[in-house]
Motif scaffolding. Structure first.
Motif, short mmCIF file in Angstrom:
data_model
loop_
_atom_site.label_atom_id
_atom_site.label_comp_id
_atom_site.label_asym_id
_atom_site.label_seq_id
_atom_site.Cartn_x
_atom_site.Cartn_y
_atom_site.Cartn_z
N TRP A 196 28.91 -1.55 12.92
CA TRP A 196 29.42 0.07 12.14
C TRP A 196 29.42 0.25 13.19
O TRP A 196 30.65 1.78 13.58
N ARG A 197 28.08 1.15 14.03
CA ARG A 197 27.79 2.21 14.89
C ARG A 197 28.56 2.16 16.15
O ARG A 197 28.76 2.66 16.88
N ARG A 198 28.20 0.58 16.77
CA ARG A 198 28.57 -0.07 18.22
C ARG A 198 30.19 0.09 18.23
O ARG A 198 30.60 0.28 19.45
N THR A 199 30.93 -0.61 17.35
CA THR A 199 32.33 -0.64 17.56
C THR A 199 33.30 0.18 17.93
O THR A 199 33.68 0.44 19.26
N PRO A 200 32.93 1.71 17.00
CA PRO A 200 33.55 2.62 18.68
C PRO A 200 33.03 3.16 19.58
O PRO A 200 34.17 3.50 20.64
N ARG A 201 32.07 2.95 20.58
CA ARG A 201 31.41 3.31 21.94
C ARG A 201 32.14 1.69 22.42
O ARG A 201 32.87 1.85 23.52
N ARG A 202 31.89 0.49 21.63
CA ARG A 202 32.30 -0.50 22.70
C ARG A 202 34.05 -0.82 22.00
O ARG A 202 34.44 -1.11 23.79
N LYS A 203 34.77 -0.57 21.98
CA LYS A 203 36.52 -0.68 21.92
C LYS A 203 36.68 0.65 22.16
O LYS A 203 37.93 0.62 22.21
N GLY A 204 36.63 1.42 21.65
CA GLY A 204 36.88 3.05 21.83
C GLY A 204 37.57 3.40 20.80
O GLY A 204 37.97 5.05 20.21
#
Length: 188
Positions: free
Chosen positions: A70-78
């Motif tokens: 949940w934390r990494r997804t925004p950074r990885r996919k924008g």
């Protein structure tokens, strides 16, 4: 205060907080989800629910995994990880995994423990493993899997003499139905 009662009260308080956060799709559910398994693990072990006890070790690992996803997804996919439906091909695979897990856990409980409820304990454990993974991916159908787990668990926990925790699962079942409807409206 009797140990069963104290553990049930602590577990119910943490469980209610967890449910509220899950219903809101709030990332903090994973943090509460790291403390709750410790309390429930001790309760289940002392009640002879060995698969449920072991399941709490999985919940700690799944909580860490879910928090990372949940934390990494925004950074990885924008973009933020969005609520969505379980892909059709994946749904069948998840059902198969659930059946295999149920069989394996049942055999372990039946052969290597003194469990008086190996079928039901292994069923709820297998389904919980699948549902937790689905939650980490924000699949709306995870609520339906939890609903089955919750209904079966109410009867199991009443049978094992832990009524306050059974009551928590009655609330879990009601909130699973409400959560399913809410997440359906939020599919992005």
């Amino acid at each position: 205060m009797e140990w069963k009662f104290a553990l049930q009260l602590a577990g119910v308080a943490l469980g209610l907080l967890y449910l509220w956060l899950e219903y809101r799709a709030d990332i903090r559910l994973w943090i509460v989800g790291l403390a709750m398994p410790v309390v429930h693990g001790v309760l289940y072990y002392r009640s002879g629910l060995y698969a449920d006890c072991a399941m709490n070790g999985y919940y700690v690992l799944a909580g860490l995994y879910g928090l990372i996803v949940w934390r990494r997804t925004p950074r990885r996919k924008g973009a933020e990880l969005r609520i969505g439906r379980t892909p059709k091909g994946l749904a069948g695979a998840l059902a198969g995994v659930g059946v295999l897990l149920h069989a394996a856990i049942y055999l372990l409980l039946a052969r290597f423990t003194n469990s008086t409820v190996p079928f039901w304990d292994s069923l709820t454990t297998a389904l919980s493993i699948v549902a937790m993974w689905m939650l980490s991916r924000k699949y709306v159908e995870q609520w339906l899997v939890w609903l089955v787990v919750d209904v079966v668990t109410v009867g199991l926990y009443l049978y094992k003499g832990i009524p306050f925790t059974a009551g928590l699962y009655v609330l879990y079942a009601a909130l699973a139905a409400a959560g399913y409807r809410r997440w359906l409206r939020q599919i992005g």
